[in-house]
Design a protein around this motif. Structure first.
Motif, PDB file in Angstrom:
ATOM      1  N   LEU A   4     -27.482   3.775  12.052  1.00 43.22           N
ATOM      2  CA  LEU A   4     -28.744   3.513  11.370  1.00 43.22           C
ATOM      3  C   LEU A   4     -29.301   4.834  10.857  1.00 43.22           C
ATOM      4  CD1 LEU A   4     -31.183   1.786  10.532  1.00 43.22           C
ATOM      5  CD2 LEU A   4     -32.111   2.129  12.840  1.00 43.22           C
ATOM      6  N   VAL A   5     -29.601   4.889   9.556  1.00 40.90           N
ATOM      7  CA  VAL A   5     -30.225   6.059   8.949  1.00 40.90           C
ATOM      8  C   VAL A   5     -31.641   5.679   8.555  1.00 40.90           C
ATOM      9  CG1 VAL A   5     -30.188   7.690   7.022  1.00 40.90           C
ATOM     10  CG2 VAL A   5     -28.030   6.978   8.093  1.00 40.90           C
ATOM     11  N   VAL A   6     -32.631   6.357   9.138  1.00 41.99           N
ATOM     12  CA  VAL A   6     -34.034   6.123   8.798  1.00 41.99           C
ATOM     13  C   VAL A   6     -34.516   7.341   8.022  1.00 41.99           C
ATOM     14  CG1 VAL A   6     -36.306   5.467   9.677  1.00 41.99           C
ATOM     15  CG2 VAL A   6     -34.252   4.873  10.994  1.00 41.99           C
ATOM     16  N   GLU A   7     -34.634   7.194   6.721  1.00 43.14           N
ATOM     17  CA  GLU A   7     -34.916   8.320   5.819  1.00 43.14           C
ATOM     18  C   GLU A   7     -35.675   7.802   4.597  1.00 43.14           C
ATOM     19  OE1 GLU A   7     -35.631  11.306   3.962  1.00 43.14           O
ATOM     20  OE2 GLU A   7     -34.176  11.954   5.488  1.00 43.14           O
ATOM     21  N   ASP A   8     -36.883   8.359   4.351  1.00 42.23           N
ATOM     22  CA  ASP A   8     -37.689   7.840   3.248  1.00 42.23           C
ATOM     23  C   ASP A   8     -37.300   8.408   1.887  1.00 42.23           C
ATOM     24  OD1 ASP A   8     -38.714  10.351   4.088  1.00 42.23           O
ATOM     25  OD2 ASP A   8     -40.605   9.934   3.070  1.00 42.23           O
ATOM     26  N   GLU A   9     -36.604   9.543   1.853  1.00 41.72           N
ATOM     27  CA  GLU A   9     -36.134  10.075   0.577  1.00 41.72           C
ATOM     28  C   GLU A   9     -34.864   9.324   0.194  1.00 41.72           C
ATOM     29  OE1 GLU A   9     -35.987  14.349   0.125  1.00 41.72           O
ATOM     30  OE2 GLU A   9     -37.240  14.578   1.917  1.00 41.72           O
ATOM     31  N   GLN A  10     -34.967   8.475  -0.829  1.00 38.94           N
ATOM     32  CA  GLN A  10     -33.876   7.566  -1.136  1.00 38.94           C
ATOM     33  C   GLN A  10     -32.606   8.288  -1.578  1.00 38.94           C
ATOM     34  OE1 GLN A  10     -34.831   4.067  -3.382  1.00 38.94           O
ATOM     35  NE2 GLN A  10     -36.802   3.773  -2.369  1.00 38.94           N
ATOM     36  N   LYS A  11     -32.746   9.416  -2.283  1.00 42.72           N
ATOM     37  CA  LYS A  11     -31.559  10.171  -2.693  1.00 42.72           C
ATOM     38  C   LYS A  11     -30.823  10.727  -1.476  1.00 42.72           C
ATOM     39  CE  LYS A  11     -32.981  11.546  -7.357  1.00 42.72           C
ATOM     40  NZ  LYS A  11     -33.246  12.686  -8.282  1.00 42.72           N
ATOM     41  N   VAL A  12     -31.575  11.246  -0.516  1.00 41.49           N
ATOM     42  CA  VAL A  12     -30.978  11.770   0.710  1.00 41.49           C
ATOM     43  C   VAL A  12     -30.329  10.631   1.490  1.00 41.49           C
ATOM     44  CG1 VAL A  12     -31.433  12.920   2.900  1.00 41.49           C
ATOM     45  CG2 VAL A  12     -32.599  13.690   0.833  1.00 41.49           C
ATOM     46  N   ALA A  13     -31.027   9.499   1.580  1.00 40.53           N
ATOM     47  CA  ALA A  13     -30.489   8.346   2.305  1.00 40.53           C
ATOM     48  C   ALA A  13     -29.181   7.866   1.681  1.00 40.53           C
ATOM     49  CB  ALA A  13     -31.523   7.221   2.320  1.00 40.53           C
ATOM     50  N   ALA A  14     -29.154   7.801   0.333  1.00 45.53           N
ATOM     51  CA  ALA A  14     -27.935   7.364  -0.361  1.00 45.53           C
ATOM     52  C   ALA A  14     -26.795   8.347  -0.139  1.00 45.53           C
ATOM     53  CB  ALA A  14     -28.221   7.199  -1.849  1.00 45.53           C
ATOM     54  N   GLU A  21     -20.005   6.408   5.064  1.00 44.56           N
ATOM     55  CA  GLU A  21     -19.125   5.266   4.816  1.00 44.56           C
ATOM     56  C   GLU A  21     -17.738   5.722   4.374  1.00 44.56           C
ATOM     57  OE1 GLU A  21     -22.242   1.638   3.841  1.00 44.56           O
ATOM     58  OE2 GLU A  21     -21.331   2.721   2.147  1.00 44.56           O
ATOM     59  N   GLU A  22     -17.657   6.855   3.680  1.00 44.16           N
ATOM     60  CA  GLU A  22     -16.350   7.406   3.325  1.00 44.16           C
ATOM     61  C   GLU A  22     -15.564   7.809   4.572  1.00 44.16           C
ATOM     62  OE1 GLU A  22     -16.902  10.614   0.629  1.00 44.16           O
ATOM     63  OE2 GLU A  22     -17.465   9.329  -1.068  1.00 44.16           O
ATOM     64  N   GLN A  23     -16.282   8.112   5.646  1.00 42.62           N
ATOM     65  CA  GLN A  23     -15.636   8.470   6.911  1.00 42.62           C
ATOM     66  C   GLN A  23     -15.342   7.246   7.791  1.00 42.62           C
ATOM     67  OE1 GLN A  23     -14.672  11.638   7.691  1.00 42.62           O
ATOM     68  NE2 GLN A  23     -15.353  12.185   5.618  1.00 42.62           N
ATOM     69  N   GLY A  24     -15.633   6.060   7.269  1.00 39.86           N
ATOM     70  CA  GLY A  24     -15.304   4.837   7.989  1.00 39.86           C
ATOM     71  C   GLY A  24     -16.427   4.236   8.812  1.00 39.86           C
ATOM     72  N   TYR A  25     -17.644   4.780   8.719  1.00 40.22           N
ATOM     73  CA  TYR A  25     -18.783   4.247   9.473  1.00 40.22           C
ATOM     74  C   TYR A  25     -19.463   3.110   8.709  1.00 40.22           C
ATOM     75  CZ  TYR A  25     -18.362   8.577  12.179  1.00 40.22           C
ATOM     76  OH  TYR A  25     -17.895   9.608  12.948  1.00 40.22           O
ATOM     77  N   ASN A  26     -20.068   2.184   9.443  1.00 41.48           N
ATOM     78  CA  ASN A  26     -20.934   1.164   8.857  1.00 41.48           C
ATOM     79  C   ASN A  26     -22.367   1.674   8.923  1.00 41.48           C
ATOM     80  OD1 ASN A  26     -18.740  -0.728   8.600  1.00 41.48           O
ATOM     81  ND2 ASN A  26     -18.935  -1.125  10.798  1.00 41.48           N
ATOM     82  N   VAL A  27     -23.055   1.713   7.794  1.00 37.37           N
ATOM     83  CA  VAL A  27     -24.362   2.359   7.728  1.00 37.37           C
ATOM     84  C   VAL A  27     -25.436   1.391   7.237  1.00 37.37           C
ATOM     85  CG1 VAL A  27     -25.702   4.271   6.756  1.00 37.37           C
ATOM     86  CG2 VAL A  27     -23.254   4.579   7.260  1.00 37.37           C
ATOM     87  N   ASP A  28     -26.525   1.285   7.999  1.00 35.71           N
ATOM     88  CA  ASP A  28     -27.727   0.576   7.560  1.00 35.71           C
ATOM     89  C   ASP A  28     -28.792   1.604   7.214  1.00 35.71           C
ATOM     90  OD1 ASP A  28     -26.602  -1.906   7.957  1.00 35.71           O
ATOM     91  OD2 ASP A  28     -27.442  -2.156   9.974  1.00 35.71           O
ATOM     92  N   LEU A  29     -29.604   1.304   6.192  1.00 38.31           N
ATOM     93  CA  LEU A  29     -30.668   2.214   5.773  1.00 38.31           C
ATOM     94  C   LEU A  29     -32.035   1.594   6.014  1.00 38.31           C
ATOM     95  CD1 LEU A  29     -29.403   3.587   2.312  1.00 38.31           C
ATOM     96  CD2 LEU A  29     -29.288   4.704   4.547  1.00 38.31           C
ATOM     97  N   ALA A  30     -32.971   2.442   6.397  1.00 33.64           N
ATOM     98  CA  ALA A  30     -34.383   2.064   6.473  1.00 33.64           C
ATOM     99  C   ALA A  30     -35.181   3.193   5.847  1.00 33.64           C
ATOM    100  CB  ALA A  30     -34.811   1.832   7.917  1.00 33.64           C
ATOM    101  N   TYR A  31     -36.147   2.832   4.988  1.00 32.81           N
ATOM    102  CA  TYR A  31     -36.910   3.854   4.268  1.00 32.81           C
ATOM    103  C   TYR A  31     -38.292   4.115   4.863  1.00 32.81           C
ATOM    104  CZ  TYR A  31     -33.272   2.970   0.805  1.00 32.81           C
ATOM    105  OH  TYR A  31     -32.071   2.822   0.166  1.00 32.81           O
ATOM    106  N   ASP A  32     -38.598   3.456   5.965  1.00 30.62           N
ATOM    107  CA  ASP A  32     -39.867   3.707   6.653  1.00 30.62           C
ATOM    108  C   ASP A  32     -39.688   3.437   8.135  1.00 30.62           C
ATOM    109  OD1 ASP A  32     -40.859   0.841   7.344  1.00 30.62           O
ATOM    110  OD2 ASP A  32     -40.393   0.708   5.207  1.00 30.62           O
TER     111      ASP A  32
END
Length: 227
Positions: A4-14, A21-32
């Motif tokens: 889980l990545v919790v990051e409000d800067e969308q460019k950084v989160a992306a 994900e290129e390293q094989g991880y499953n990633v969920d994003l939250a912006y707040d």
């Protein structure tokens, strides 16, 4: 592995999502922080990457909530706040590691791998939460002893003594070992504190049962085992 990545800067989160994900991880994003909390509490993650400055709920408060509810999940804080006081605040909230922006992705990846390996290793070596000898059970987390379905009230020191005996089920433990592990003291041959507490435990654990679990080995020490 779920992250889980919790990051409000969308460019950084992306950037983080794509790289992981290129390293094989499953990633969920939250912006707040609010969304991050909902995801953290409802899904299973092997690690959480958490910014400090977030809308709705800041990273420090969110980290505390996560650790209070799911303390075994590693939390890696990512933030531009890099003073010693900032880092201490992060660690005080329960964070396992702290990475200051800007950072190189390979350093982030190395820390993610280190934290998840350490967490997996710790979980694989966890002692059982419940110890059992015959019909006696000791719940380590709840600090409760039950025999024959009946709850037994124990003081903190009585619990520690019973825990040590049950952890070494079937092994004869000397008075010296008991004193050093339960009381954390150098053994004084003139004191009978071990005998006193063993007798108290016997009254609580064995008195009302025909099968006596706590046994004395004269000249050697004590053991707990099925008769």
């Amino acid at each position: 592995m779920n992250i889980l990545v919790v990051e409000d800067e969308q460019k950084v989160a992306a950037f983080l999502k794509n790289g992981l994900e290129e390293q094989g991880y499953n990633v969920d994003l939250a912006y707040d922080g609010y969304t991050g909390e909902k995801l953290a509490m409802s899904k299973d993650y092997q690690i959480i990457l958490l910014d400090v400055i977030l809308p709705k709920t800041n990273g420090i408060d969110l980290c505390r909530k996560i650790k209070n509810s799911k303390g075994d999940i590693p939390v890696l804080m990512l933030t531009a706040l890099g003073t010693t006081d900032d880092k201490l605040a992060g660690f005080d909230s329960g964070a396992d590691d702290y990475l200051v922006k800007p950072f190189e992705f390979k350093e982030l990846l190395a820390r993610v791998k280190a934290l998840t390996k350490r967490s997996a290793r710790a979980q694989s070596h966890q002692a059982p939460n419940i110890l059992t000898v015959a019909d006696l059970q000791l719940d380590i987390d709840k600090k409760v002893a039950i025999r024959g379905g009946k709850s037994i009230s124990l003081t903190a020191k009585e619990f520690s003594l019973l825990h040590y005996l049950m952890k070494n089920k079937g092994r004869v433990i000397s008075r010296l070992d008991i004193a050093e592990h339960v009381w954390d003291i150098n053994f004084d041959t003139g004191t009978n504190v071990v005998e006193v507490y063993v007798n108290i435990l016997r009254k609580k654990i064995d008195k009302d049962f025909p099968n006596k679990l706590i046994q004395t080995r004269i000249g050697l020490g004590y053991t707990i085992q099925e008769a």
